[in-house]
Design a protein around this motif. Structure first.
Motif, PDB file in Angstrom:
ATOM      1  N   MET A 183     -66.335  40.421  34.750  1.00  0.00           N
ATOM      2  CA  MET A 183     -67.551  39.771  35.138  1.00  0.00           C
ATOM      3  C   MET A 183     -68.348  39.485  33.883  1.00  0.00           C
ATOM      4  O   MET A 183     -68.183  40.154  32.871  1.00  0.00           O
ATOM      5  N   GLU A 184     -69.194  38.515  33.969  1.00  0.00           N
ATOM      6  CA  GLU A 184     -69.957  38.061  32.819  1.00  0.00           C
ATOM      7  C   GLU A 184     -71.438  38.095  33.166  1.00  0.00           C
ATOM      8  O   GLU A 184     -71.851  37.598  34.209  1.00  0.00           O
ATOM      9  N   ILE A 185     -72.216  38.735  32.304  1.00  0.00           N
ATOM     10  CA  ILE A 185     -73.666  38.748  32.460  1.00  0.00           C
ATOM     11  C   ILE A 185     -74.240  38.299  31.129  1.00  0.00           C
ATOM     12  O   ILE A 185     -74.099  38.992  30.122  1.00  0.00           O
ATOM     13  N   ASP A 186     -74.856  37.121  31.141  1.00  0.00           N
ATOM     14  CA  ASP A 186     -75.347  36.487  29.920  1.00  0.00           C
ATOM     15  C   ASP A 186     -74.206  36.421  28.906  1.00  0.00           C
ATOM     16  O   ASP A 186     -73.178  35.852  29.197  1.00  0.00           O
ATOM     17  N   ASN A 241     -53.167  35.170  24.791  1.00  0.00           N
ATOM     18  CA  ASN A 241     -53.455  34.640  26.129  1.00  0.00           C
ATOM     19  C   ASN A 241     -54.896  34.898  26.581  1.00  0.00           C
ATOM     20  O   ASN A 241     -55.194  34.889  27.767  1.00  0.00           O
ATOM     21  N   TYR A 242     -55.790  35.147  25.640  1.00  0.00           N
ATOM     22  CA  TYR A 242     -57.208  35.318  25.985  1.00  0.00           C
ATOM     23  C   TYR A 242     -58.076  34.958  24.778  1.00  0.00           C
ATOM     24  O   TYR A 242     -57.621  34.991  23.636  1.00  0.00           O
ATOM     25  N   ASP A 243     -59.322  34.590  25.069  1.00  0.00           N
ATOM     26  CA  ASP A 243     -60.297  34.309  24.020  1.00  0.00           C
ATOM     27  C   ASP A 243     -61.666  34.770  24.507  1.00  0.00           C
ATOM     28  O   ASP A 243     -62.299  34.126  25.342  1.00  0.00           O
ATOM     29  N   PHE A 244     -62.100  35.924  24.006  1.00  0.00           N
ATOM     30  CA  PHE A 244     -63.394  36.490  24.364  1.00  0.00           C
ATOM     31  C   PHE A 244     -64.400  36.331  23.224  1.00  0.00           C
ATOM     32  O   PHE A 244     -65.421  37.012  23.192  1.00  0.00           O
ATOM     33  N   SER A 245     -64.122  35.439  22.296  1.00  0.00           N
ATOM     34  CA  SER A 245     -64.955  35.306  21.098  1.00  0.00           C
ATOM     35  C   SER A 245     -66.374  34.825  21.404  1.00  0.00           C
ATOM     36  O   SER A 245     -67.277  35.040  20.602  1.00  0.00           O
ATOM     37  N   ARG A 246     -66.593  34.211  22.538  1.00  0.00           N
ATOM     38  CA  ARG A 246     -67.933  33.703  22.844  1.00  0.00           C
ATOM     39  C   ARG A 246     -68.889  34.795  23.325  1.00  0.00           C
ATOM     40  O   ARG A 246     -70.090  34.577  23.437  1.00  0.00           O
ATOM     41  N   PHE A 247     -68.365  35.993  23.589  1.00  0.00           N
ATOM     42  CA  PHE A 247     -69.204  37.085  24.076  1.00  0.00           C
ATOM     43  C   PHE A 247     -69.761  37.898  22.912  1.00  0.00           C
ATOM     44  O   PHE A 247     -69.059  38.174  21.943  1.00  0.00           O
ATOM     45  N   ASP A 248     -71.026  38.299  23.044  1.00  0.00           N
ATOM     46  CA  ASP A 248     -71.656  39.139  22.026  1.00  0.00           C
ATOM     47  C   ASP A 248     -71.169  40.579  22.104  1.00  0.00           C
ATOM     48  O   ASP A 248     -71.168  41.289  21.106  1.00  0.00           O
ATOM     49  N   ASP A 249     -70.783  41.011  23.293  1.00  0.00           N
ATOM     50  CA  ASP A 249     -70.295  42.380  23.454  1.00  0.00           C
ATOM     51  C   ASP A 249     -69.350  42.440  24.646  1.00  0.00           C
ATOM     52  O   ASP A 249     -69.377  41.574  25.525  1.00  0.00           O
ATOM     53  N   ILE A 250     -68.519  43.470  24.643  1.00  0.00           N
ATOM     54  CA  ILE A 250     -67.605  43.746  25.749  1.00  0.00           C
ATOM     55  C   ILE A 250     -67.850  45.188  26.164  1.00  0.00           C
ATOM     56  O   ILE A 250     -67.835  46.092  25.326  1.00  0.00           O
ATOM     57  N   LEU A 251     -68.107  45.395  27.446  1.00  0.00           N
ATOM     58  CA  LEU A 251     -68.332  46.729  27.987  1.00  0.00           C
ATOM     59  C   LEU A 251     -67.275  47.016  29.037  1.00  0.00           C
ATOM     60  O   LEU A 251     -66.804  46.104  29.722  1.00  0.00           O
TER      61      LEU A 251
END
Length: 112
Positions: free
Chosen positions: A1-4, A58-68
């Motif tokens: 899930m994504e929050i901001d 197979n993923y790109d999470f670079s746009r997120f400031d943090d991962i929890l």
């Protein structure tokens, strides 16, 4: 899930629910706690890896400031200590590193 700009990844773990658990039999409660504590440690390794390697084959999470990371279970599991996730204005209050499914849903429903 994504929050901001925060990605929250969720690991779902099944724990035994039985009459022994309902009666508070120490061994059953301890076994469930051990399952979740182990899952929290393993999930934190995954979260740490994704933070240091936000782009994979197979993923790109670079746009997120943090991962929890959150570990959820179908019902309540009693743990001696569960750390709340570091609070920010973007996160719903009450998110913890382990929650029951219904606790997670309740926290997300309260999201403005």
């Amino acid at each position: 899930m994504e929050i901001d700009s925060i990605l929250i990844i969720v690991s779902c773990k099944k724990v035994e629910s039985s009459q022994d658990f309902d009666r508070g039999v120490h061994q059953r409660i301890r076994n469930n706690e051990s399952t979740i504590v182990s899952a929290l440690k393993e999930w934190e390794k995954v979260v740490d890896y994704l933070r240091t390697s936000p782009i994979g084959s197979n993923y790109d999470f670079s746009r997120f400031d943090d991962i929890l990371g959150i570990v959820i279970s179908p019902g309540t599991v009693f743990l001696n200590e569960v750390e709340p996730l570091e609070q920010s204005d973007a996160l719903p209050r009450g998110l913890r590193s382990h929650m029951s499914y219904s606790e997670l849903v309740s926290a997300l429903i309260k999201t403005p």
